[in-house]
Design a protein around this motif. Sequence first.
Motif, PDB file in Angstrom:
ATOM      1  N   SER A   1       0.840  -1.191   0.000  1.00 46.85           N
ATOM      2  CA  SER A   1       0.000   0.000   0.000  1.00 46.85           C
ATOM      3  C   SER A   1       0.873   1.238   0.000  1.00 46.85           C
ATOM      4  CB  SER A   1      -0.898   0.024   1.243  1.00 46.85           C
ATOM      5  OG  SER A   1      -1.751  -1.089   1.287  1.00 46.85           O
ATOM      6  N   CYS A   2       0.344   2.281  -0.584  1.00 44.95           N
ATOM      7  CA  CYS A   2       1.020   3.569  -0.583  1.00 44.95           C
ATOM      8  C   CYS A   2      -0.018   4.633  -0.274  1.00 44.95           C
ATOM      9  CB  CYS A   2       1.679   3.839  -1.926  1.00 44.95           C
ATOM     10  SG  CYS A   2       2.465   5.464  -2.069  1.00 44.95           S
ATOM     11  N   ALA A   3       0.108   5.242   0.876  1.00 42.86           N
ATOM     12  CA  ALA A   3      -0.824   6.280   1.295  1.00 42.86           C
ATOM     13  C   ALA A   3      -0.232   7.649   1.011  1.00 42.86           C
ATOM     14  CB  ALA A   3      -1.126   6.141   2.780  1.00 42.86           C
ATOM     15  N   ALA A   4      -1.039   8.503   0.427  1.00 42.71           N
ATOM     16  CA  ALA A   4      -0.591   9.850   0.105  1.00 42.71           C
ATOM     17  C   ALA A   4      -1.230  10.851   1.060  1.00 42.71           C
ATOM     18  CB  ALA A   4      -0.964  10.197  -1.331  1.00 42.71           C
TER      19      ALA A   4
ATOM     20  N   TRP B   1       4.925   2.204  -9.022  1.00 42.86           N
ATOM     21  CA  TRP B   1       5.697   1.375  -8.091  1.00 42.86           C
ATOM     22  C   TRP B   1       7.003   0.988  -8.777  1.00 42.86           C
ATOM     23  CZ3 TRP B   1       4.822   0.349  -3.063  1.00 42.86           C
ATOM     24  CH2 TRP B   1       3.525   0.522  -2.550  1.00 42.86           C
ATOM     25  N   PHE B   2       8.075   1.088  -8.024  1.00 43.00           N
ATOM     26  CA  PHE B   2       9.397   0.707  -8.488  1.00 43.00           C
ATOM     27  C   PHE B   2      10.039  -0.174  -7.426  1.00 43.00           C
ATOM     28  CE2 PHE B   2       9.896   3.532 -12.171  1.00 43.00           C
ATOM     29  CZ  PHE B   2       8.832   4.392 -11.964  1.00 43.00           C
ATOM     30  N   ARG B   3      11.078  -0.872  -7.824  1.00 39.38           N
ATOM     31  CA  ARG B   3      11.796  -1.675  -6.849  1.00 39.38           C
ATOM     32  C   ARG B   3      13.295  -1.576  -7.104  1.00 39.38           C
ATOM     33  NH1 ARG B   3       9.873  -7.770  -8.770  1.00 39.38           N
ATOM     34  NH2 ARG B   3      11.069  -7.875 -10.728  1.00 39.38           N
ATOM     35  N   GLN B   4      14.027  -1.849  -6.066  1.00 42.50           N
ATOM     36  CA  GLN B   4      15.473  -1.715  -6.174  1.00 42.50           C
ATOM     37  C   GLN B   4      16.166  -2.692  -5.227  1.00 42.50           C
ATOM     38  OE1 GLN B   4      16.995   2.234  -5.314  1.00 42.50           O
ATOM     39  NE2 GLN B   4      18.702   1.936  -6.735  1.00 42.50           N
ATOM     40  N   VAL B   5      17.190  -3.315  -5.747  1.00 34.78           N
ATOM     41  CA  VAL B   5      18.062  -4.141  -4.922  1.00 34.78           C
ATOM     42  C   VAL B   5      19.411  -3.449  -4.849  1.00 34.78           C
ATOM     43  CG1 VAL B   5      16.848  -6.259  -5.484  1.00 34.78           C
ATOM     44  CG2 VAL B   5      18.788  -5.559  -6.886  1.00 34.78           C
ATOM     45  N   PRO B   6      20.153  -3.675  -3.793  1.00 34.76           N
ATOM     46  CA  PRO B   6      21.441  -2.998  -3.639  1.00 34.76           C
ATOM     47  C   PRO B   6      22.357  -3.244  -4.836  1.00 34.76           C
ATOM     48  CG  PRO B   6      20.814  -4.029  -1.591  1.00 34.76           C
ATOM     49  CD  PRO B   6      19.817  -4.484  -2.613  1.00 34.76           C
ATOM     50  N   GLY B   7      22.959  -2.184  -5.314  1.00 33.46           N
ATOM     51  CA  GLY B   7      23.894  -2.299  -6.415  1.00 33.46           C
ATOM     52  C   GLY B   7      23.264  -2.263  -7.787  1.00 33.46           C
ATOM     53  N   LYS B   8      21.930  -2.184  -7.848  1.00 31.69           N
ATOM     54  CA  LYS B   8      21.246  -2.144  -9.137  1.00 31.69           C
ATOM     55  C   LYS B   8      20.399  -0.888  -9.243  1.00 31.69           C
ATOM     56  CE  LYS B   8      21.052  -7.081 -10.126  1.00 31.69           C
ATOM     57  NZ  LYS B   8      20.193  -8.205 -10.578  1.00 31.69           N
TER      58      LYS B   8
ATOM     59  N   VAL C   1       1.135  -9.187 -11.098  1.00 33.98           N
ATOM     60  CA  VAL C   1       0.861  -8.012 -10.277  1.00 33.98           C
ATOM     61  C   VAL C   1      -0.359  -7.259 -10.799  1.00 33.98           C
ATOM     62  CG1 VAL C   1       3.311  -7.747  -9.719  1.00 33.98           C
ATOM     63  CG2 VAL C   1       2.295  -6.345 -11.522  1.00 33.98           C
ATOM     64  N   THR C   2      -1.022  -6.616  -9.865  1.00 33.04           N
ATOM     65  CA  THR C   2      -2.134  -5.736 -10.197  1.00 33.04           C
ATOM     66  C   THR C   2      -1.969  -4.451  -9.414  1.00 33.04           C
ATOM     67  OG1 THR C   2      -3.626  -7.611 -10.531  1.00 33.04           O
ATOM     68  CG2 THR C   2      -4.633  -5.449 -10.221  1.00 33.04           C
ATOM     69  N   ILE C   3      -1.952  -3.348 -10.132  1.00 36.00           N
ATOM     70  CA  ILE C   3      -1.900  -2.052  -9.473  1.00 36.00           C
ATOM     71  C   ILE C   3      -3.301  -1.470  -9.478  1.00 36.00           C
ATOM     72  CG2 ILE C   3      -1.246  -0.846 -11.603  1.00 36.00           C
ATOM     73  CD1 ILE C   3       0.390   1.096  -9.813  1.00 36.00           C
ATOM     74  N   SER C   4      -3.688  -0.885  -8.378  1.00 37.83           N
ATOM     75  CA  SER C   4      -5.017  -0.289  -8.277  1.00 37.83           C
ATOM     76  C   SER C   4      -4.934   0.925  -7.355  1.00 37.83           C
ATOM     77  CB  SER C   4      -6.028  -1.304  -7.733  1.00 37.83           C
ATOM     78  OG  SER C   4      -5.656  -1.734  -6.435  1.00 37.83           O
ATOM     79  N   ARG C   5      -6.010   1.673  -7.348  1.00 33.19           N
ATOM     80  CA  ARG C   5      -6.012   2.851  -6.489  1.00 33.19           C
ATOM     81  C   ARG C   5      -7.406   3.095  -5.946  1.00 33.19           C
ATOM     82  NH1 ARG C   5      -3.564   7.310  -9.952  1.00 33.19           N
ATOM     83  NH2 ARG C   5      -4.083   8.649  -8.181  1.00 33.19           N
TER      84      ARG C   5
ATOM     85  N   ASN D   1      -7.134   7.844  -0.739  1.00 33.24           N
ATOM     86  CA  ASN D   1      -5.802   8.382  -1.034  1.00 33.24           C
ATOM     87  C   ASN D   1      -4.723   7.310  -0.960  1.00 33.24           C
ATOM     88  OD1 ASN D   1      -6.236  11.041  -1.754  1.00 33.24           O
ATOM     89  ND2 ASN D   1      -4.874  11.863  -0.185  1.00 33.24           N
ATOM     90  N   THR D   2      -5.046   6.154  -1.488  1.00 37.59           N
ATOM     91  CA  THR D   2      -4.133   5.025  -1.379  1.00 37.59           C
ATOM     92  C   THR D   2      -4.025   4.285  -2.706  1.00 37.59           C
ATOM     93  OG1 THR D   2      -4.703   4.766   0.962  1.00 37.59           O
ATOM     94  CG2 THR D   2      -3.613   2.908  -0.107  1.00 37.59           C
ATOM     95  N   VAL D   3      -2.815   3.852  -3.003  1.00 40.64           N
ATOM     96  CA  VAL D   3      -2.541   3.024  -4.170  1.00 40.64           C
ATOM     97  C   VAL D   3      -2.040   1.668  -3.677  1.00 40.64           C
ATOM     98  CG1 VAL D   3      -1.117   2.757  -6.229  1.00 40.64           C
ATOM     99  CG2 VAL D   3      -1.989   5.002  -5.609  1.00 40.64           C
ATOM    100  N   TYR D   4      -2.406   0.627  -4.394  1.00 36.20           N
ATOM    101  CA  TYR D   4      -2.057  -0.726  -3.991  1.00 36.20           C
ATOM    102  C   TYR D   4      -1.277  -1.436  -5.082  1.00 36.20           C
ATOM    103  CZ  TYR D   4      -5.904   0.323  -0.800  1.00 36.20           C
ATOM    104  OH  TYR D   4      -6.721   0.925   0.125  1.00 36.20           O
TER     105      TYR D   4
END
Length: 122
Positions: A19-22, A34-41, A66-70, A75-78
């Motif tokens: 979840s992402c609350a604004a 939505w983004f993702r990151q691993v160390p070194g990349k 994956v499914t993105i929704s809002r 005020n939340t994105v999932y």
Amino acid sequence: QLQASGGGLVQAGGSLRLSCAASGRTLSTLVMGWFRQVPGKEREFVAAISRSGDTTDSADSVKDRVTISRDNAKNTVYLQMNSLKPEDTAAYYCAARMFGAVSRRPGAYGYWGQGTQLTVFS
């Protein structure tokens, strides 16, 4: 301000919803990603959704899982993630874009939340 949550430790094959609350701004005025990151990349695009929710995009590596929704009223994105794999392990970030359309470029987003860690074990 964006606040991501919902990460954790999950067994491969399992599911999780991030979840992402604004706060401070009406979510309906923002394209969300939505983004993702691993160390070194580099930070990697996962999914994005338009202001109204009628347009979504997701990376080929996760498209079928994956499914993105809002929920603009909340005020939340999932980000619903299914059939999780160890390679999904990363810190996941939500991001907001005030102008323009859905984008896969991290640089297109001007606002970022702190990451929430997802670890998938086999």
